[in-house]
Write a protein that holds these residues in place. Structure first.
Motif, mmCIF file in Angstrom:
data_model
loop_
_atom_site.group_PDB
_atom_site.id
_atom_site.type_symbol
_atom_site.label_atom_id
_atom_site.label_comp_id
_atom_site.label_asym_id
_atom_site.label_seq_id
_atom_site.Cartn_x
_atom_site.Cartn_y
_atom_site.Cartn_z
ATOM 1 N N UNK A 58 0.814 -1.227 0.000
ATOM 2 C CA UNK A 58 0.000 0.000 0.000
ATOM 3 C C UNK A 58 0.846 1.277 0.000
ATOM 4 N N UNK A 59 1.914 1.262 -0.802
ATOM 5 C CA UNK A 59 2.754 2.441 -0.921
ATOM 6 C C UNK A 59 3.831 2.589 0.134
ATOM 7 N N UNK A 69 7.578 -21.020 4.933
ATOM 8 C CA UNK A 69 7.483 -20.304 3.661
ATOM 9 C C UNK A 69 6.570 -19.085 3.782
ATOM 10 N N UNK A 70 6.791 -18.316 4.844
ATOM 11 C CA UNK A 70 5.935 -17.167 5.144
ATOM 12 C C UNK A 70 6.790 -15.919 5.347
ATOM 13 N N UNK A 71 6.304 -14.812 4.802
ATOM 14 C CA UNK A 71 6.781 -13.482 5.158
ATOM 15 C C UNK A 71 5.540 -12.612 5.314
ATOM 16 N N UNK A 72 5.522 -11.763 6.330
ATOM 17 C CA UNK A 72 4.333 -10.946 6.532
ATOM 18 C C UNK A 72 4.694 -9.587 7.107
ATOM 19 N N UNK A 73 3.812 -8.616 6.835
ATOM 20 C CA UNK A 73 3.921 -7.271 7.385
ATOM 21 C C UNK A 73 2.589 -6.924 8.038
ATOM 22 N N UNK A 74 2.612 -5.865 8.843
ATOM 23 C CA UNK A 74 1.357 -5.390 9.419
ATOM 24 C C UNK A 74 1.037 -4.003 8.871
ATOM 25 N N UNK A 75 -0.255 -3.788 8.638
ATOM 26 C CA UNK A 75 -0.705 -2.523 8.065
ATOM 27 C C UNK A 75 -2.214 -2.400 8.253
ATOM 28 N N UNK A 76 -2.665 -1.220 8.686
ATOM 29 C CA UNK A 76 -4.093 -0.962 8.783
ATOM 30 C C UNK A 76 -4.842 -1.899 9.700
ATOM 31 N N UNK A 77 -4.173 -2.349 10.773
ATOM 32 C CA UNK A 77 -4.825 -3.196 11.745
ATOM 33 C C UNK A 77 -4.768 -4.675 11.461
ATOM 34 N N UNK A 78 -4.134 -5.081 10.335
ATOM 35 C CA UNK A 78 -4.133 -6.496 9.951
ATOM 36 C C UNK A 78 -2.732 -6.965 9.570
ATOM 37 N N UNK A 79 -2.549 -8.291 9.550
ATOM 38 C CA UNK A 79 -1.330 -8.932 9.068
ATOM 39 C C UNK A 79 -1.527 -9.295 7.603
ATOM 40 N N UNK A 80 -0.484 -9.048 6.781
ATOM 41 C CA UNK A 80 -0.579 -9.290 5.343
ATOM 42 C C UNK A 80 0.594 -10.178 4.910
ATOM 43 N N UNK A 81 0.280 -11.313 4.254
ATOM 44 C CA UNK A 81 1.302 -12.228 3.771
ATOM 45 C C UNK A 81 1.913 -11.712 2.470
ATOM 46 N N UNK A 82 3.213 -11.980 2.288
ATOM 47 C CA UNK A 82 3.935 -11.506 1.109
ATOM 48 C C UNK A 82 4.754 -12.643 0.498
ATOM 49 N N UNK A 83 4.628 -12.819 -0.828
ATOM 50 C CA UNK A 83 5.423 -13.813 -1.542
ATOM 51 C C UNK A 83 6.777 -13.259 -1.963
ATOM 52 N N UNK A 84 6.830 -11.952 -2.227
ATOM 53 C CA UNK A 84 8.073 -11.298 -2.628
ATOM 54 C C UNK A 84 8.439 -10.250 -1.590
ATOM 55 N N UNK A 85 9.710 -10.203 -1.248
ATOM 56 C CA UNK A 85 10.158 -9.286 -0.205
ATOM 57 C C UNK A 85 11.666 -9.127 -0.307
ATOM 58 N N UNK A 124 -2.584 -6.571 13.465
ATOM 59 C CA UNK A 124 -1.509 -5.619 13.717
ATOM 60 C C UNK A 124 -1.604 -5.232 15.190
ATOM 61 N N UNK A 125 -0.579 -5.612 15.953
ATOM 62 C CA UNK A 125 -0.610 -5.407 17.408
ATOM 63 C C UNK A 125 0.465 -4.392 17.788
ATOM 64 N N UNK A 126 0.104 -3.392 18.600
ATOM 65 C CA UNK A 126 1.023 -2.336 18.991
ATOM 66 C C UNK A 126 1.601 -2.534 20.380
ATOM 67 N N UNK A 127 2.890 -2.203 20.530
ATOM 68 C CA UNK A 127 3.590 -2.275 21.821
ATOM 69 C C UNK A 127 4.348 -0.973 22.034
ATOM 70 N N UNK A 128 4.254 -0.421 23.230
ATOM 71 C CA UNK A 128 5.001 0.795 23.545
ATOM 72 C C UNK A 128 6.433 0.494 23.973
#
Length: 315
Positions: free
Chosen positions: A204-205, A217-233, A302-306
């Motif tokens: 998303x930019x 075989x997983x890579x993921x990022x968090x964005x907009x409150x959710x976890x998103x799986x990625x094939x290319x990274x 997407x979980x936040x920690x201080x």
């Protein structure tokens, strides 16, 4: 100006083994970094050997080229940028109209497409579907600090060391089906013990720090409150000893000296590589200073920690 090794493509479109891959077309065909002459200037090109063609963008249109050069030697990396900004050691293809053009790439319509960064226009143009498409957010190809490159002369190549001190790390394109390099940074683990490595991916930019779990075989990022799986990274790799990368405790958005940038938001904010303890795991995520939080991708959320650790270079 630094010279790079540009090799003229053969008529049968067989590129050298050291040609630099820069992206992927919509149908999965590899795209290599190239340049071609057009209207009197050398313009960055996307080279697609599987289709026996190269393309440049110029004057609002995409132009097919049967003669081009490809960039060789694997001593480069991609750095996020925007609005015509160009980082140090950016790779130039040449000039057009007296202005230096730089090699860029953009994520567009399920492709990663090579194009030209035109600083005075504040954009990266890519040739796509017959058009010249502009993006204010892009990546710029840069020469890795401390890299040895080859200067081309008439009958021989001379080895030239650009810088004495090599950077402690670099990023390399990879997919979930590729074998993990031995110099990848092991930085965490799942609750079941699966090892986790530091990566980053485009979403998303944004370029976002990613958790990479080769055993699944997983890579993921968090964005907009959710976890998103990625094939290319991209995977974070150590240039020398892995001990040069360490973790430092921090909190509330604070970033220590020598923190490792892991990405950038579409509005230009730097994201840093962080990690936290979560439900029996040590999970990698993104520290977003303006939010005062380290976010992690976990169990679909997407979980936040201080309070968190930040990846730094040491000493």
């Amino acid at each position: 100006m630094t010279e790079y090794l540009w090799v003229t493509c053969t008529p049968d479109w067989v590129v050298p083994s050291t040609a630099l891959r820069g992206g992927t077309d919509m149908d999965g065909a590899p795209i290599f970094v190239g340049r071609a002459l057009h209207e009197g200037g050398w313009i960055p090109a996307k080279v697609i050997p599987d289709k026996s063609v190269a393309y440049v963008s110029y004057g609002g249109a995409e132009h097919a080229k049967q003669e081009c050069q490809v960039l060789c030697e694997q001593h480069f990396e991609w750095v996020p940028s925007s609005d015509g900004n160009v980082p140090p050691d950016a790779v130039s293809s040449g000039t057009s109209g007296g202005e230096i053009l730089y090699i860029g790439r953009v994520h567009h319509s399920d492709s990663v497409t090579v194009g030209k960064v035109h600083p005075s226009h504040g954009v990266c143009y890519i040739p796509f579907d017959g058009n010249e498409v502009a993006s204010t957010n892009y990546e710029v190809l840069v020469l890795k600090t401390g890299t040895a490159i080859f200067l081309k002369y008439t009958f021989f190549y001379a080895l030239c060391i650009i810088d004495y001190k090599m950077a402690d790390y670099y990023w390399e394109d990879i997919t979930t089906s590729d074998e993990l390099p031995s110099n990848a940074l092991y930085a965490g683990y799942e609750a079941d013990g699966s090892k986790m490595y530091v990566g980053r991916a485009y979403h998303e930019g944004d370029w976002i720090p990613a958790k990479v779990i080769p055993d699944k075989n997983i890579a993921s990022v968090c964005y907009g409150g959710a976890e998103h799986l990625k094939d290319e990274y991209q995977i974070l790799l150590a240039s020398g000893s892995l001990d040069a990368l360490q973790w430092m405790p921090s909190s509330n958005g604070d970033i220590p000296n020598k923190a490792v940038p892991g990405g950038q938001t579409s509005d230009g904010e730097t994201l840093y590589v962080g990690r936290v303890q979560q439900s029996g795991s040590v999970t990698i995520g993104k520290v977003q200073p303006s939010h005062g939080i380290c976010y992690i991708p976990f169990d679909g959320l997407e979980i936040g920690h201080k309070e968190y650790d930040v990846l730094i270079t040491y000493p």
